[in-house]
Design a protein around this motif. Structure first.
Motif, PDB file in Angstrom:
ATOM      1  N   THR B  45      -8.263  15.197  -3.642  1.00 53.59           N
ATOM      2  CA  THR B  45      -8.110  14.057  -2.747  1.00 53.59           C
ATOM      3  C   THR B  45      -7.875  12.821  -3.607  1.00 53.59           C
ATOM      4  OG1 THR B  45      -9.507  14.982  -1.037  1.00 53.59           O
ATOM      5  CG2 THR B  45      -9.349  12.593  -1.114  1.00 53.59           C
ATOM      6  N   VAL B  46      -6.997  11.948  -3.137  1.00 56.61           N
ATOM      7  CA  VAL B  46      -6.600  10.807  -3.949  1.00 56.61           C
ATOM      8  C   VAL B  46      -7.034   9.479  -3.338  1.00 56.61           C
ATOM      9  CG1 VAL B  46      -4.624   9.551  -4.839  1.00 56.61           C
ATOM     10  CG2 VAL B  46      -4.637  12.044  -4.923  1.00 56.61           C
ATOM     11  N   LEU B  47      -7.715   8.680  -4.140  1.00 57.21           N
ATOM     12  CA  LEU B  47      -8.029   7.308  -3.745  1.00 57.21           C
ATOM     13  C   LEU B  47      -7.112   6.376  -4.538  1.00 57.21           C
ATOM     14  CD1 LEU B  47     -11.958   7.302  -3.885  1.00 57.21           C
ATOM     15  CD2 LEU B  47     -10.471   7.733  -1.926  1.00 57.21           C
ATOM     16  N   VAL B  48      -6.608   5.365  -3.888  1.00 55.78           N
ATOM     17  CA  VAL B  48      -5.709   4.435  -4.565  1.00 55.78           C
ATOM     18  C   VAL B  48      -6.484   3.183  -4.964  1.00 55.78           C
ATOM     19  CG1 VAL B  48      -3.593   3.089  -4.377  1.00 55.78           C
ATOM     20  CG2 VAL B  48      -3.784   5.274  -3.192  1.00 55.78           C
ATOM     21  N   THR B  49      -6.379   2.814  -6.240  1.00 54.96           N
ATOM     22  CA  THR B  49      -7.091   1.613  -6.688  1.00 54.96           C
ATOM     23  C   THR B  49      -6.150   0.460  -7.010  1.00 54.96           C
ATOM     24  OG1 THR B  49      -7.191   2.645  -8.884  1.00 54.96           O
ATOM     25  CG2 THR B  49      -9.164   2.771  -7.529  1.00 54.96           C
ATOM     26  N   SER B  50      -4.889   0.777  -7.292  1.00 57.10           N
ATOM     27  CA  SER B  50      -3.907  -0.298  -7.451  1.00 57.10           C
ATOM     28  C   SER B  50      -2.521   0.266  -7.249  1.00 57.10           C
ATOM     29  CB  SER B  50      -4.014  -0.933  -8.836  1.00 57.10           C
ATOM     30  OG  SER B  50      -3.366  -0.135  -9.798  1.00 57.10           O
ATOM     31  N   GLY B  51      -1.554  -0.637  -7.027  1.00 57.48           N
ATOM     32  CA  GLY B  51      -0.180  -0.204  -6.842  1.00 57.48           C
ATOM     33  C   GLY B  51       0.172   0.057  -5.395  1.00 57.48           C
ATOM     34  N   LYS B  52       1.309   0.699  -5.208  1.00 59.92           N
ATOM     35  CA  LYS B  52       1.839   0.885  -3.866  1.00 59.92           C
ATOM     36  C   LYS B  52       2.613   2.196  -3.827  1.00 59.92           C
ATOM     37  CE  LYS B  52       3.989  -2.354  -0.645  1.00 59.92           C
ATOM     38  NZ  LYS B  52       4.714  -3.627  -0.629  1.00 59.92           N
ATOM     39  N   VAL B  95       5.968   6.605  -5.852  1.00 60.66           N
ATOM     40  CA  VAL B  95       5.314   5.381  -6.317  1.00 60.66           C
ATOM     41  C   VAL B  95       6.314   4.226  -6.326  1.00 60.66           C
ATOM     42  CG1 VAL B  95       4.044   4.325  -8.209  1.00 60.66           C
ATOM     43  CG2 VAL B  95       3.793   6.780  -7.751  1.00 60.66           C
ATOM     44  N   VAL B  96       5.972   3.155  -5.641  1.00 59.99           N
ATOM     45  CA  VAL B  96       6.859   1.987  -5.590  1.00 59.99           C
ATOM     46  C   VAL B  96       6.475   0.991  -6.681  1.00 59.99           C
ATOM     47  CG1 VAL B  96       7.791   0.150  -4.156  1.00 59.99           C
ATOM     48  CG2 VAL B  96       6.994   2.263  -3.100  1.00 59.99           C
ATOM     49  N   GLU B  97       5.173   0.727  -6.773  1.00 59.56           N
ATOM     50  CA  GLU B  97       4.670  -0.144  -7.829  1.00 59.56           C
ATOM     51  C   GLU B  97       3.647   0.638  -8.638  1.00 59.56           C
ATOM     52  OE1 GLU B  97       2.994  -3.543  -5.888  1.00 59.56           O
ATOM     53  OE2 GLU B  97       4.881  -4.039  -4.868  1.00 59.56           O
ATOM     54  N   GLU B  98       3.730   0.554  -9.930  1.00 59.00           N
ATOM     55  CA  GLU B  98       2.818   1.275 -10.823  1.00 59.00           C
ATOM     56  C   GLU B  98       1.427   1.345 -10.212  1.00 59.00           C
ATOM     57  OE1 GLU B  98       3.125   1.417 -14.784  1.00 59.00           O
ATOM     58  OE2 GLU B  98       0.993   1.508 -15.243  1.00 59.00           O
ATOM     59  N   ALA B  99       0.897   2.555 -10.143  1.00 55.70           N
ATOM     60  CA  ALA B  99      -0.351   2.753  -9.401  1.00 55.70           C
ATOM     61  C   ALA B  99      -1.436   3.401 -10.253  1.00 55.70           C
ATOM     62  CB  ALA B  99      -0.080   3.616  -8.171  1.00 55.70           C
ATOM     63  N   THR B 100      -2.666   3.029  -9.959  1.00 54.87           N
ATOM     64  CA  THR B 100      -3.803   3.730 -10.549  1.00 54.87           C
ATOM     65  C   THR B 100      -4.556   4.436  -9.427  1.00 54.87           C
ATOM     66  OG1 THR B 100      -5.136   1.718 -10.375  1.00 54.87           O
ATOM     67  CG2 THR B 100      -4.093   2.146 -12.486  1.00 54.87           C
ATOM     68  N   LEU B 101      -4.989   5.636  -9.736  1.00 59.99           N
ATOM     69  CA  LEU B 101      -5.580   6.490  -8.716  1.00 59.99           C
ATOM     70  C   LEU B 101      -6.859   7.113  -9.227  1.00 59.99           C
ATOM     71  CD1 LEU B 101      -2.293   8.524  -8.338  1.00 59.99           C
ATOM     72  CD2 LEU B 101      -2.953   6.626  -6.856  1.00 59.99           C
ATOM     73  N   ILE B 102      -7.687   7.547  -8.289  1.00 55.71           N
ATOM     74  CA  ILE B 102      -8.838   8.362  -8.655  1.00 55.71           C
ATOM     75  C   ILE B 102      -8.699   9.680  -7.928  1.00 55.71           C
ATOM     76  CG2 ILE B 102     -11.336   8.550  -8.672  1.00 55.71           C
ATOM     77  CD1 ILE B 102     -11.484   5.534  -8.439  1.00 55.71           C
ATOM     78  N   ALA B 103      -8.647  10.749  -8.698  1.00 53.31           N
ATOM     79  CA  ALA B 103      -8.534  12.077  -8.093  1.00 53.31           C
ATOM     80  C   ALA B 103      -9.927  12.665  -7.918  1.00 53.31           C
ATOM     81  CB  ALA B 103      -7.676  12.974  -8.971  1.00 53.31           C
TER      82      ALA B 103
END
Lengths: 209, 209
Positions: B45-52, B95-103
């Motif tokens: 499961t992916v949580l988005v912390t930054s980006g788009k 990914v539209v804008e560089e993103a950071t994620l938590i898996a």
DNA sequence: TTTAAAATGTAATAAATGTCACATTGCAGA
DNA sequence: TCTGCAATGTGACATTTATTACATTTTAAA
């Protein structure tokens, strides 16, 4: 405890079945009635034990777009997600064939998630399968022209009733697909010429669909 | 423990935030990359912390239909429902804008549902809000013509970026809506004549939208 | 049986959208 | 500065879908 219930919901644990029998409220809905309107508050989660219900999305101008069927052994996904916060219904539910239902009071929906593993799995699986079904509906409208949408529609009807003879008028199909009756009549005629269906009054026989 | 995480997910309990920090795997995705393809197995499961991130539905002929954005503080609903049974992805994520994620590893998704009330509520709420968003998308394609669909699309872009200046080419809009560039150019021109937008090269200024 | 309503067939036309062909413009890199 | 490419503008035309207007057929009710 209800024995038929176990057959309809084979994944449910004995405990859960007992709880449903104890706390669920049996309801009946006559064919043609509207079970839930858009904007109405959702007071409980609904399990279907018999009959057939059509779920629609409505627009402001009275348009009704068919999304999917609710059938025995299934639950209304919307009533599950909304129930937690008592949200308004985003859909309209119309009874096609006289239906019997079990209404699960709102707080139990949540409570059982923690207490019954089989309820938890059922709820998650209901979400997943409905989400996927809705995504397929999006495919059909986003990517395909009316002739293919009609074929897709007929295929789903066939799956739902499990037979090759659909009791549907052209008008009903047209409004389910949010188009006009003439368009459907024309396309069906073309499908008949191609040997895909056989048209009769008030019912359509599926040959190669 | 990560402090920014708490701001992005204010509803999460301290325990849960700690668990995410401990067990979640940080990832980065560069702009333009495809994070998830249709048919790929979902491993977490992916949580988005930054980006788009843009979520698309794909069809067999290479068509890509835009469904919604994934943004900081949000989670991928599909990866949540599918994760439980390790299903295949029904969508494509770009990914539209560089993103950071938590898996979040698959088994934890399930485990936390029982252990952390705030995780449970977050998951249910994610389902609900995405389901509703998808239903609105259905409305726009099922009930509306291209001019209204374009307006709806622009409104959503505005909400997503929080500004009145959209960095989008006509071609990108066209493929998001699964139509042709000419159609979008024509409709945008008409909107400009009506004073709704101001057109520039590579960006569109929203005036009354 | 008569009659009215519902379901279906069909043609003509309008409107929306898709497709093709090509011109123009602005920007970035050589 | 020059050049080439990407983005946009635009007209002509094809195709699909919607709309209008009736005719015909079937069923159900009076």
């Amino acid at each position: 405890m209800n024995d038929g219930l176990q057959q309809l919901f084979p994944s449910f644990s004995t405990d859960l079945l007992q709880a449903i029998t104890d706390k669920g409220v049996d309801q009946t809905a006559t064919a043609g009635s509207v079970l839930m309107r858009t904007g109405q508050y959702i007071k409980n989660t609904v399990l279907v034990t018999s009959g057939k219900i059509k779920i629609y999305r409505e627009d402001a101008d009275g348009g009704e777009f068919f999304m999917y069927y609710l059938q025995p052994g299934q639950a209304c996904a919307i009533s599950m997600v909304c129930a937690t916060k008592s949200e308004k219904s985003q859909i309209m539910a119309k009874v096609v064939e006289e239906a019997t239902l079990i209404a699960i009071p709102l707080p139990l929906m949540d409570k059982w998630m923690m207490e019954h593993r089989s309820w938890y799995e059922f709820v998650i699986d209901t979400y997943r399968s409905r989400f996927e079904e809705v995504l397929e509906v999006i495919d059909s409208i986003a990517f395909r022209a009316m002739d293919e949408r009609l074929e897709f529609y007929l295929k789903r009807q066939k799956e739902s009733c499990g037979c090759n003879d659909l009791k549907l008028s052209h008008q009903e199909i047209a409004s389910d697909l949010n188009t006009s009756r003439e368009v459907i009549s024309r396309l069906l005629k073309k499908m008949e010429q191609h040997g895909l269906v056989q048209l009769h009054r008030n019912h359509i026989e599926l040959l190669k669909i």
